[in-house]
Write an enzyme that holds these catalytic residues in place. Structure first.
Site, PDB file in Angstrom:
ATOM      1  N   LYS A  13      -6.904   2.492  -1.795  1.00 45.01           N
ATOM      2  CA  LYS A  13      -5.435   2.586  -1.822  1.00 45.01           C
ATOM      3  C   LYS A  13      -4.793   1.197  -1.891  1.00 45.01           C
ATOM      4  O   LYS A  13      -3.891   0.972  -2.683  1.00 45.01           O
ATOM      5  CB  LYS A  13      -4.906   3.304  -0.560  1.00 45.01           C
ATOM      6  CG  LYS A  13      -5.468   4.698  -0.359  1.00 45.01           C
ATOM      7  CD  LYS A  13      -4.813   5.386   0.838  1.00 45.01           C
ATOM      8  CE  LYS A  13      -5.070   4.694   2.180  1.00 45.01           C
ATOM      9  NZ  LYS A  13      -6.484   4.732   2.624  1.00 45.01           N
ATOM     10  N   ARG A 127     -17.498  -4.448   2.881  1.00 47.27           N
ATOM     11  CA  ARG A 127     -16.251  -5.134   2.504  1.00 47.27           C
ATOM     12  C   ARG A 127     -16.087  -6.446   3.265  1.00 47.27           C
ATOM     13  O   ARG A 127     -16.367  -6.532   4.457  1.00 47.27           O
ATOM     14  CB  ARG A 127     -15.075  -4.217   2.814  1.00 47.27           C
ATOM     15  CG  ARG A 127     -13.724  -4.857   2.553  1.00 47.27           C
ATOM     16  CD  ARG A 127     -12.630  -3.843   2.473  1.00 47.27           C
ATOM     17  NE  ARG A 127     -12.300  -3.252   3.760  1.00 47.27           N
ATOM     18  CZ  ARG A 127     -11.332  -2.351   3.910  1.00 47.27           C
ATOM     19  NH1 ARG A 127     -10.667  -1.913   2.861  1.00 47.27           N
ATOM     20  NH2 ARG A 127     -11.074  -1.865   5.101  1.00 47.27           N
ATOM     21  N   ARG A 160     -13.713  -7.293   8.707  1.00 47.23           N
ATOM     22  CA  ARG A 160     -12.739  -6.740   9.637  1.00 47.23           C
ATOM     23  C   ARG A 160     -13.479  -6.087  10.793  1.00 47.23           C
ATOM     24  O   ARG A 160     -14.499  -5.435  10.600  1.00 47.23           O
ATOM     25  CB  ARG A 160     -11.880  -5.676   8.929  1.00 47.23           C
ATOM     26  CG  ARG A 160     -10.700  -6.241   8.201  1.00 47.23           C
ATOM     27  CD  ARG A 160     -10.007  -5.228   7.325  1.00 47.23           C
ATOM     28  NE  ARG A 160      -9.721  -3.941   7.969  1.00 47.23           N
ATOM     29  CZ  ARG A 160      -8.993  -2.979   7.404  1.00 47.23           C
ATOM     30  NH1 ARG A 160      -8.469  -3.160   6.204  1.00 47.23           N
ATOM     31  NH2 ARG A 160      -8.782  -1.839   8.031  1.00 47.23           N
ATOM     32  N   ARG A 171     -13.267   6.002  12.191  1.00 50.50           N
ATOM     33  CA  ARG A 171     -12.065   6.079  11.345  1.00 50.50           C
ATOM     34  C   ARG A 171     -12.137   7.286  10.422  1.00 50.50           C
ATOM     35  O   ARG A 171     -11.121   7.927  10.163  1.00 50.50           O
ATOM     36  CB  ARG A 171     -11.933   4.798  10.510  1.00 50.50           C
ATOM     37  CG  ARG A 171     -11.489   3.607  11.342  1.00 50.50           C
ATOM     38  CD  ARG A 171     -11.787   2.305  10.650  1.00 50.50           C
ATOM     39  NE  ARG A 171     -10.931   2.052   9.504  1.00 50.50           N
ATOM     40  CZ  ARG A 171     -11.207   1.149   8.565  1.00 50.50           C
ATOM     41  NH1 ARG A 171     -12.308   0.434   8.619  1.00 50.50           N
ATOM     42  NH2 ARG A 171     -10.380   0.955   7.570  1.00 50.50           N
TER      43      ARG A 171
HETATM   44  P1  AMP Z   1      -5.751   0.350   7.174  1.00 46.48           P
HETATM   45  O1  AMP Z   1      -5.670  -1.078   6.764  1.00 46.48           O
HETATM   46  O2  AMP Z   1      -4.714   1.217   6.489  1.00 46.48           O
HETATM   47  O3  AMP Z   1      -7.140   0.913   7.086  1.00 46.48           O
HETATM   48  O4  AMP Z   1      -5.346   0.392   8.725  1.00 46.48           O
HETATM   49  C1  AMP Z   1      -6.112  -0.295   9.704  1.00 46.48           C
HETATM   50  C2  AMP Z   1      -5.781   0.232  11.089  1.00 46.48           C
HETATM   51  O5  AMP Z   1      -4.393   0.039  11.351  1.00 46.48           O
HETATM   52  C3  AMP Z   1      -5.997   1.735  11.267  1.00 46.48           C
HETATM   53  O6  AMP Z   1      -7.351   2.054  11.569  1.00 46.48           O
HETATM   54  C4  AMP Z   1      -5.068   2.000  12.446  1.00 46.48           C
HETATM   55  O7  AMP Z   1      -5.615   1.532  13.656  1.00 46.48           O
HETATM   56  C5  AMP Z   1      -3.882   1.122  12.105  1.00 46.48           C
HETATM   57  N1  AMP Z   1      -2.898   1.849  11.262  1.00 46.48           N
HETATM   58  C6  AMP Z   1      -2.541   1.565   9.978  1.00 46.48           C
HETATM   59  N2  AMP Z   1      -1.630   2.441   9.526  1.00 46.48           N
HETATM   60  C7  AMP Z   1      -1.394   3.311  10.548  1.00 46.48           C
HETATM   61  C8  AMP Z   1      -0.568   4.448  10.703  1.00 46.48           C
HETATM   62  N3  AMP Z   1       0.210   4.891   9.716  1.00 46.48           N
HETATM   63  N4  AMP Z   1      -0.595   5.086  11.903  1.00 46.48           N
HETATM   64  C9  AMP Z   1      -1.362   4.657  12.921  1.00 46.48           C
HETATM   65  N5  AMP Z   1      -2.183   3.604  12.830  1.00 46.48           N
HETATM   66  C10 AMP Z   1      -2.208   2.919  11.648  1.00 46.48           C
END
Ligand code: AMP
Length: 218
Positions: A13, A127, A160, A171
């Site tokens: 994404k 990654r 990360r 996740r």
């Molecule tokens: P991402 O980079 O989108 O994979 O997000 C990394 C982490 O940020 C996720 O595993 C959550 O801990 C937090 N996070 C990102 N977006 C959200 C969201 N919309 N709601 C809750 N936690 C989020």
């Protein structure tokens, strides 16, 4: 164009959103990126969010909804936006609908990235991210020319915290439980379009364009 990118972690994404937002001339609103920035700056929000993010759990709804509300109020989001990583559950989707209602607008489309679980685990655990410019590479499929160094800017590459195997599995479970119900939610509103998220990046980008072309001439 008001678009949501929906899909499991590792579906691509962020990569697609960066390119498309630039082409459409709308901001990419990536809650994960905003949260990681707050963590890096060690703000109060960042310190709170880190406790959830490190173990792959969702940050509380009121925190992320507040962040998105701020972004939508920005002048730059007036002509559209690309939401990447939000909403992540039904409560967030309902909050988004209410926020957009307040602005007198609505979503145009929700793109769902379809990728198999085996491929997601492979992508996420391999990654590596550049500390300086945020570009991503992959240990196997797009290794950097010099190990540990970003090809784009020479910055240091790191893994990360939440891309470790245990956090990745967690996740993916959180995604199935919390986020997957959004497929029915948006399908029921006639907004959902699935896109095959595997294969060359350019082919994925092209399918997204084909989906959006009905909405806006390229
Ligand atoms: P991402 O980079 O989108 O994979 O997000 C990394 C982490 O940020 C996720 O595993 C959550 O801990 C937090 N996070 C990102 N977006 C959200 C969201 N919309 N709601 C809750 N936690 C989020």
């Amino acid at each position: 164009m008001r678009v949501v990118f929906l899909g499991p972690p590792g579906a691509g994404k962020g990569t697609q959103a960066r390119g498309l937002a630039a082409e459409l001339g709308v901001p990419q609103i990536a809650t994960g990126d905003i949260l990681r920035e707050a963590v890096a700056k060690q703000t109060r929000l960042g310190l709170e969010a880190k406790r959830y993010m490190d173990r792959g759990a969702l940050v509380p709804d009121e925190v992320v909804i507040g962040l998105v509300a701020e972004q939508l109020d920005h002048g730059t989001a007036q002509n559209g936006f690309l939401l990447d990583g939000f909403p992540r559950n039904v409560a967030q989707a309902e909050a988004l609908e209410a926020l957009l209602d307040d602005h007198g607008v609505a979503l145009d489309r929700v793109i769902f990235f379809e990728v198999s679980e085996a491929e997601l685990v492979r992508r996420l655990t391999g990654r590596r991210v550049c500390r300086r410019c945020g570009a991503t590479s992959h240990l196997v499929s797009s290794p950097p020319t010099v190990a540990g160094t970003c090809d784009r800017c020479g910055g240091e590459l790191y893994q990360r915290e939440d891309d470790g195997e245990a956090a990745v599995r967690h996740r993916l479970r959180v995604y199935e439980r919390e986020t997957a119900p959004l497929l029915d939610y948006y399908r029921g509103r006639g907004l959902l379009t699935p896109v095959k998220g595997e294969g060359p990046m350019e082919a994925v980008a092209e399918s997204i364009w084909v989906t959006l072309e009905g909405k806006e001439a390229r």
